[in-house]
Motif scaffolding. Sequence first.
Motif, PDB file in Angstrom:
ATOM      1  N   CYS A   1      -4.710  28.167   7.294  1.00 55.91           N
ATOM      2  CA  CYS A   1      -3.498  27.313   7.644  1.00 55.91           C
ATOM      3  C   CYS A   1      -2.389  28.137   7.853  1.00 55.91           C
ATOM      4  CB  CYS A   1      -2.894  25.960   7.397  1.00 55.91           C
ATOM      5  SG  CYS A   1      -1.441  25.335   7.903  1.00 55.91           S
ATOM      6  N   ILE A   2      -1.345  28.471   8.802  1.00 62.05           N
ATOM      7  CA  ILE A   2      -0.469  29.244   8.415  1.00 62.05           C
ATOM      8  C   ILE A   2       1.204  28.333   9.228  1.00 62.05           C
ATOM      9  CG2 ILE A   2      -1.672  31.309   9.688  1.00 62.05           C
ATOM     10  CD1 ILE A   2      -0.383  30.779  12.412  1.00 62.05           C
TER      11      ILE A   2
ATOM     12  N   CYS B   1       2.153  26.716  11.570  1.00 56.08           N
ATOM     13  CA  CYS B   1       2.769  26.889  12.969  1.00 56.08           C
ATOM     14  C   CYS B   1       3.469  25.617  13.094  1.00 56.08           C
ATOM     15  CB  CYS B   1       1.580  27.087  13.101  1.00 56.08           C
ATOM     16  SG  CYS B   1       1.182  25.797  14.003  1.00 56.08           S
ATOM     17  N   GLY B   2       3.190  24.426  12.868  1.00 54.41           N
ATOM     18  CA  GLY B   2       3.614  23.169  12.974  1.00 54.41           C
ATOM     19  C   GLY B   2       2.933  22.642  14.351  1.00 54.41           C
ATOM     20  N   ALA B   3       2.262  22.650  15.009  1.00 56.78           N
ATOM     21  CA  ALA B   3       1.941  22.233  15.463  1.00 56.78           C
ATOM     22  C   ALA B   3       0.617  21.044  15.644  1.00 56.78           C
ATOM     23  CB  ALA B   3       0.280  23.352  16.929  1.00 56.78           C
ATOM     24  N   CYS B   4      -0.058  20.696  15.105  1.00 57.89           N
ATOM     25  CA  CYS B   4      -0.706  19.647  14.063  1.00 57.89           C
ATOM     26  C   CYS B   4       0.535  18.336  13.688  1.00 57.89           C
ATOM     27  CB  CYS B   4      -1.641  19.427  13.153  1.00 57.89           C
ATOM     28  SG  CYS B   4      -0.860  20.271  11.425  1.00 57.89           S
TER      29      CYS B   4
ATOM     30  N   ALA C   1       0.550  22.364   6.303  1.00 57.77           N
ATOM     31  CA  ALA C   1       0.042  20.862   6.806  1.00 57.77           C
ATOM     32  C   ALA C   1      -1.348  20.117   6.376  1.00 57.77           C
ATOM     33  CB  ALA C   1      -0.214  21.250   8.378  1.00 57.77           C
TER      34      ALA C   1
ATOM     35  N   CYS D   1      -4.703  23.757  16.688  1.00 56.90           N
ATOM     36  CA  CYS D   1      -4.243  24.705  15.719  1.00 56.90           C
ATOM     37  C   CYS D   1      -4.781  26.330  16.555  1.00 56.90           C
ATOM     38  CB  CYS D   1      -5.439  24.404  14.324  1.00 56.90           C
ATOM     39  SG  CYS D   1      -4.732  24.929  12.945  1.00 56.90           S
TER      40      CYS D   1
ATOM     41  N   VAL E   1      -5.056  29.042  14.563  1.00 53.78           N
ATOM     42  CA  VAL E   1      -6.134  29.409  13.173  1.00 53.78           C
ATOM     43  C   VAL E   1      -7.489  28.598  13.577  1.00 53.78           C
ATOM     44  CG1 VAL E   1      -4.492  31.057  12.654  1.00 53.78           C
ATOM     45  CG2 VAL E   1      -5.073  28.175  11.662  1.00 53.78           C
TER      46      VAL E   1
END
Length: 70
Positions: free
Chosen positions: A10-11, A13-16, A32, A56, A58
Amino acid sequence: MKAKVNKDICIGCGACTQIAENVFEFGEDGLAEVKKDLKEIKAEDEDSVRDAKESCPVEAISVKEKDDEE
Ligand code: SF4
């Protein structure tokens, strides 16, 4: 359904956490995770969890459709 975030990938990114805000949140490490107080993913949230997995960048999210699946 069960979901898991691989924090090694996980990086943050906040998408999930946006797509499935009922299921994913940021931990203190800025990555996350599935909400700690979430005992089970509700049926109405399952589609958003699948969307989050697909979104996601990644591929850090794994989803088991059935709880007893390995
Ligand atoms: S979408 Fe993937 S990389 Fe982004 S915060 Fe969620 S698990 Fe981490």
